[in-house]
Design a protein around this motif. Structure first.
Motif: not given
Length: 403
Positions: A336-345
C-alpha cells in the motif's frame, strides 16, 4: 559461444544477466553468494559461496571456470569484487580494469596519492598504521578528523573523532587494520554517478544526499536526489568528477560513483570515488530518472557489445534507503505504498532480528520515488520515509542470543 565470467554479488532481480545478454551470443558464468543463488538457479553455470566477500575459493573457482570456458571478459559490479576481478584479468591477460587501476579506485590512500597536486582539492590525509601516526596527524592538523578503513564501501567502519575522549574510545577498540586518517570536511555531500565507455564519459550526473552517508548510524534513512542543470553547483561537480577520472588510471569501460563536498566557504573538495555503480537504490533511480541502466550498459561495453544508450529523457526521481532498527521485525510495510513510489526493494522478512544499520548502501527497504518537480520529489521522499516509519512494527530482541 563466448562466455563472460560474472562476479554477481547482487540478487537476480537487480542484475538479470541472462536477460540482458539474450540474443547477444554471450553466455554468463555466474559466481554469487549462497543468499542469491536461487535467483540465478535457472542458468546453466552458477556457483555459490558462503562468506562470499572473504572466501578465497571464489578466486580459485573463478580461475578454473575462466580457463574451462575460455571467457573473453570478466564483469564485477560490487566493491568486494573490484580487485579480485582485476587480478584475474591480469593473470589471464583479459581486457578490462587491471590491478593497479582497481587499487587506485579501492584503496583510499593510493587514490589520493594519484590526486595530490591535481585540479581538485583533497583533504589532508595519511595512511594510518598505528596509534602513533594518529597522534602525529592530530598534533599537526587538530580535531576533528575522520578515520576510515582503506577499502570499505558505504561508510563502513568510518569514525569521526572530535576530541581526545573520542580518540581514546576509538583507540580502545580492536585494531581494524590498515586505515586512513584525514581532516574532517564540513559541508553538503554530493555524488556524481556515470559511465565510461571506450575511455570517454558517456553519461554523468550529480546528485545530492538528503540526510547523509552516516545516517544509518542512527538507524535513519538516506536519500539521493538529482540536481537540475540550473543548480549552481551542477556544472562544478561534473567538472570535478571528470577531472578526478582524468587524474586516475581509469579503465576504458567502467561505471563510477564519486563523492564530493561543497564546503560552507564554497570550496569543492574530493571525498572518494569507486569504479562501480553506486550502492543502495542509485542504479534503479538512474534507470527511472534517465532511462539508462548503468549496469547493463557497462556489461555490454565489457563484452564488446554495441551500446543501447539513447538520449537521456529526464524525469524527476529520487531514491530512498531505510535501514533496519534494533529488534525483531513484526510488520514490514508492503503493498500500500504511496502513489509516488515507482520501485520497491525489500531485503528483510517478518520475524527477522536486526541490529540497526550496518552501512549506507545496505537497507531494509529501498524505494524509487517520483514527482512533478525536484521539490515534489524531495517532499515525497520525506513522506515515504514517514509512511514506512508509521507502519513498520518492531519488538525488542529476545534476550540470550540472536535468531
Amino acid at each position: 559461444m563466448p562466455h563472460v565470467l560474472v562476479f554477481a554479488k547482487t540478487p537476480y532481480a537487480k542484475t538479470p544477466y541472462d536477460r540482458w545478454l539474450a540474443g547477444s551470443g554471450v553466455e554468463p558464468v555466474i559466481l554469487t553468494t549462497t543468499e542469491f543463488a536461487a535467483g540465478y538457479g535457472h542458468l546453466p553455470h552458477v556457483h555459490a559461496f558462503d562468506d562470499y566477500d572473504t572466501n578465497q575459493l571464489v578466486e580459485k573457482t573463478a580461475l578454473r571456470l575462466a580457463r574451462e570456458h575460455a571467457v573473453t571478459a570478466v564483469f564485477a559490479r560490487a566493491e568486494a569484487d573490484v580487485v579480485r576481478a582485476a587480478q584475474l584479468r591480469d593473470l589471464l591477460d583479459l581486457p578490462g580494469q587491471r590491478t593497479a587501476s582497481a587499487l587506485a579506485f579501492r584503496d583510499k590512500v593510493v587514490m589520493k596519492d594519484h590526486l595530490v597536486g591535481g585540479p581538485v582539492e583533497i583533504p589532508a590525509y595519511r595512511a594510518l598504521d598505528s596509534a602513533y601516526t594518529a597522534l602525529e596527524f592530530i598534533a599537526e592538523h587538530g580535531y576533528p578528523v575522520v578515520i576510515k578503513p582503506l577499502s570499505e564501501s558505504g561508510s563502513l567502519g568510518a569514525a569521526i573523532i572530535r576530541d581526545e575522549a573520542e580518540l581514546d574510545a576509538y583507540l580502545a577498540r580492536p585494531w581494524r587494520g590498515a586505515s586512513e586518517i584525514e581532516v574532517f570536511v564540513p559541508g553538503q555531500m554530493y555524488h556524481v554517478d556515470g559511465l565510461v565507455v571506450n575511455g570517454e564519459v558517456v553519461f554523468a550526473h550529480p546528485f545530492r544526499y538528503l540526510n547523509d552517508c552516516l545516517s544509518f548510524r542512527a538507524n535513519d534513512w538516506v536519500a539521493n536526489l538529482p540536481l537540475t542543470p540550473q543548480d549552481p553547483v551542477h556544472d562544478r561537480l561534473l567538472k570535478a568528477a571528470r577531472a578526478v577520472l582524468a587524474e586516475l588510471p581509469t579503465p576504458p569501460h567502467t561505471a563510477f560513483h564519486a563523492e564530493l563536498w561543497i564546503t560552507p566557504d564554497d570550496r569543492t573538495v574530493f571525498c572518494e570515488i569507486a569504479s562501480r555503480t553506486g550502492g543502495g537504490m542509485i542504479s534503479s533511480m538512474v534507470r527511472h530518472a534517465f532511462g539508462i541502466d548503468l549496469d547493463k550498459e557497462w556489461l555490454y561495453a565489457e563484452c564488446g557489445l554495441p551500446s543501447t544508450l539513447g538520449t537521456p529523457a529526464y524525469r524527476p526521481t529520487g531514491a530512498l534507503c531505510i535501514p533496519p532498527s534494533n529488534g525483531v521485525l513484526n510488520r514490514l510495510p508492503s503493498g500500500d505504498e504511496p502513489a509516488c513510489v515507482k520501485e520497491v526493494a525489500l531485503t528483510g522478512t517478518v520475524g527477522q532480528e536486526f541490529h540497526g544499520g550496518v552501512k549506507s548502501g545496505l537497507f531494509l527497504a529501498g524505494y524509487v520515488v517520483g514527482g512533478d518537480t525536484e521539490e515534489d520529489v524531495a517532499a515525497n521522499l520525506e513522506n515515504v520515509a514517514a509512511w514506512f516509519a508509521d507502519r513498520a512494527q518492531w519488538s525488542p530482541a529476545p534476550k540470550g542470543g540472536t535468531r
